[in-house]
Scaffold this motif. Structure first.
Motif, PDB file in Angstrom:
ATOM      1  N   SER A   1      -8.968   4.934   3.293  1.00 49.90           N
ATOM      2  CA  SER A   1      -8.626   4.240   4.536  1.00 49.90           C
ATOM      3  C   SER A   1      -9.818   3.534   5.168  1.00 49.90           C
ATOM      4  O   SER A   1      -9.640   2.751   6.111  1.00 49.90           O
ATOM      5  N   LEU A   2     -11.008   3.822   4.683  1.00 50.83           N
ATOM      6  CA  LEU A   2     -12.217   3.329   5.337  1.00 50.83           C
ATOM      7  C   LEU A   2     -12.236   1.807   5.511  1.00 50.83           C
ATOM      8  O   LEU A   2     -12.555   1.329   6.609  1.00 50.83           O
ATOM      9  N   PRO A   3     -11.902   0.993   4.506  1.00 52.89           N
ATOM     10  CA  PRO A   3     -11.929  -0.469   4.728  1.00 52.89           C
ATOM     11  C   PRO A   3     -10.997  -0.911   5.853  1.00 52.89           C
ATOM     12  O   PRO A   3     -11.360  -1.752   6.681  1.00 52.89           O
ATOM     13  N   LYS A   4      -9.793  -0.348   5.886  1.00 51.85           N
ATOM     14  CA  LYS A   4      -8.827  -0.698   6.929  1.00 51.85           C
ATOM     15  C   LYS A   4      -9.349  -0.280   8.303  1.00 51.85           C
ATOM     16  O   LYS A   4      -9.223  -1.025   9.283  1.00 51.85           O
TER      17      LYS A   4
ATOM     18  N   SER B   1       0.283   3.317  -3.497  1.00 46.15           N
ATOM     19  CA  SER B   1       0.978   2.939  -2.272  1.00 46.15           C
ATOM     20  C   SER B   1       0.447   1.628  -1.695  1.00 46.15           C
ATOM     21  O   SER B   1      -0.764   1.398  -1.644  1.00 46.15           O
ATOM     22  N   GLY B   2       1.361   0.799  -1.217  1.00 42.93           N
ATOM     23  CA  GLY B   2       0.968  -0.454  -0.575  1.00 42.93           C
ATOM     24  C   GLY B   2       0.289  -0.254   0.761  1.00 42.93           C
ATOM     25  O   GLY B   2      -0.222  -1.214   1.355  1.00 42.93           O
ATOM     26  N   ARG B   3       0.227   0.985   1.232  1.00 47.12           N
ATOM     27  CA  ARG B   3      -0.390   1.281   2.522  1.00 47.12           C
ATOM     28  C   ARG B   3      -1.894   1.031   2.518  1.00 47.12           C
ATOM     29  O   ARG B   3      -2.498   0.835   3.576  1.00 47.12           O
ATOM     30  N   TYR B   4      -2.519   1.034   1.364  1.00 49.03           N
ATOM     31  CA  TYR B   4      -3.987   0.955   1.300  1.00 49.03           C
ATOM     32  C   TYR B   4      -4.501  -0.290   0.586  1.00 49.03           C
ATOM     33  O   TYR B   4      -5.697  -0.381   0.305  1.00 49.03           O
ATOM     34  N   ARG B   5      -3.630  -1.258   0.319  1.00 46.71           N
ATOM     35  CA  ARG B   5      -4.070  -2.460  -0.408  1.00 46.71           C
ATOM     36  C   ARG B   5      -4.554  -3.523   0.566  1.00 46.71           C
ATOM     37  O   ARG B   5      -4.007  -4.627   0.658  1.00 46.71           O
TER      38      ARG B   5
END
Length: 307
Positions: free
Chosen positions: A190-193, A282-286
């Motif tokens: 999640s760090l980049p987001k 998962s598309g949650r982290y792309r």
């Protein structure tokens, strides 16, 4: 999430697949209830995030209070006008049907603590407070809901475990390590987001802010912690399985409890493979494919409570 976004993104988010990879020993009705609860948890997490990003403290406080109430009185909230409240009521009412009331009360107690931890995160993020590493790790055990997912091992195994079993150091350490791995690996992915969104709640951000690490050093530190979790779990798993052997003392109750513990420990192991798979599928982290790296493309910023 608008209907067109559901059609485009829901399957690709893999929320129910994630649970199917954890609780592999669960009967179908238990697994379905856990999977639906997990999907609800992600939706709630996104609502919480949007209330922070768009400065909606009153909306968040209303939701917090309603969730506390729905957790204690789910039947009264099945038709609530806020689908996040109704969704929690539906989820917990189904989960409460598998084991005795003592398990239900423990689950509710643990989830009340999770709601309050989300409230503390809301305060930190709106005030720009980056918790210290130790403060963050303590809070993360609640915002990731370590003890909720551990509680759910028991309906998956078909048996409530006695307190002396749940609090046995061998069992508890294995359970904690499986959750620490999941939470810290989530932080890593999640760090980049979260950097793009000027977040304050991430282990890497705490390491940079309070330990003076560069971003590259913080990522290396997080990777090391994740790898240590794996190594430590392998020993903790052996200790927990030996404990299960001790419980299986030749009595019917002992055999049933020992079998349930072995099932739970096997499920703890599943967390490692399923968490790893989920974060790369998962598309949650792309975030590199999003127009705004801080905001998933399926999120509707005008969600209920936010207008």
């Amino acid at each position: 999430m608008p209907p067109d976004k559901v059609a485009e993104y829901a399957d690709g988010l893999c929320y129910t697949d994630l649970m199917a990879g954890y609780y592999t020993a669960a009967p179908d009705d238990v697994l379905q209830a856990i999977a639906d609860y997990s999907a609800w948890f992600f939706v709630w997490d996104d609502r919480h995030d949007r209330d922070i990003v768009h400065g909606r403290p009153e909306a968040w406080r209303r939701l917090r209070d309603r969730l506390h109430t729905a957790l204690d009185h789910p039947r009264d909230h099945l038709g609530h006008r806020d689908p996040v409240v109704a969704g929690l009521a539906d989820s917990v009412l189904r989960l409460y049907g598998f084991l005795p009331d003592t398990w239900n009360a423990r689950f509710a107690r643990h989830f009340h603590a999770v709601i309050e931890a989300y409230d503390r995160e809301f305060h930190n993020r709106t005030e720009g407070i980056v918790p210290t590493v130790e403060e963050y790790l303590e809070l993360r055990r609640l915002t990731f809901a370590h003890w909720i997912w551990t509680d759910l091992l028991e309906p998956s195994a078909g048996r409530e475990l006695p307190e002396k079993v749940r609090k046995n150091p061998a069992y508890r350490k294995a359970a904690l390590l499986s959750q620490e791995f999941a939470a810290w690996y989530n932080d890593l992915c999640s760090l980049p987001k979260e950097i793009a969104g000027s977040e304050v709640h991430n282990l890497g951000i705490s390491l940079v802010t309070h330990e003076g690490l560069t971003l590259e050093e913080a990522i290396a530190d997080m990777r090391h912690r994740v790898e240590e979790c794996i190594r430590e779990f392998q020993q903790a798993e052996k200790d927990a399985l030996r404990f299960a052997d001790v419980l299986d003392d030749g009595t019917v109750a002992g055999k049933e409890t020992g079998t349930a513990v072995r099932t739970c420990v096997g499920t703890m192991r599943n967390w490692f493979s399923s968490v790893y798979w989920f974060h790369h599928e998962s598309g949650r982290y792309r975030v590199d494919s999003w127009d705004d790296r801080s905001t998933p493309p399926y999120v509707n910023n005008e969600a209920a409570g936010g207008k």
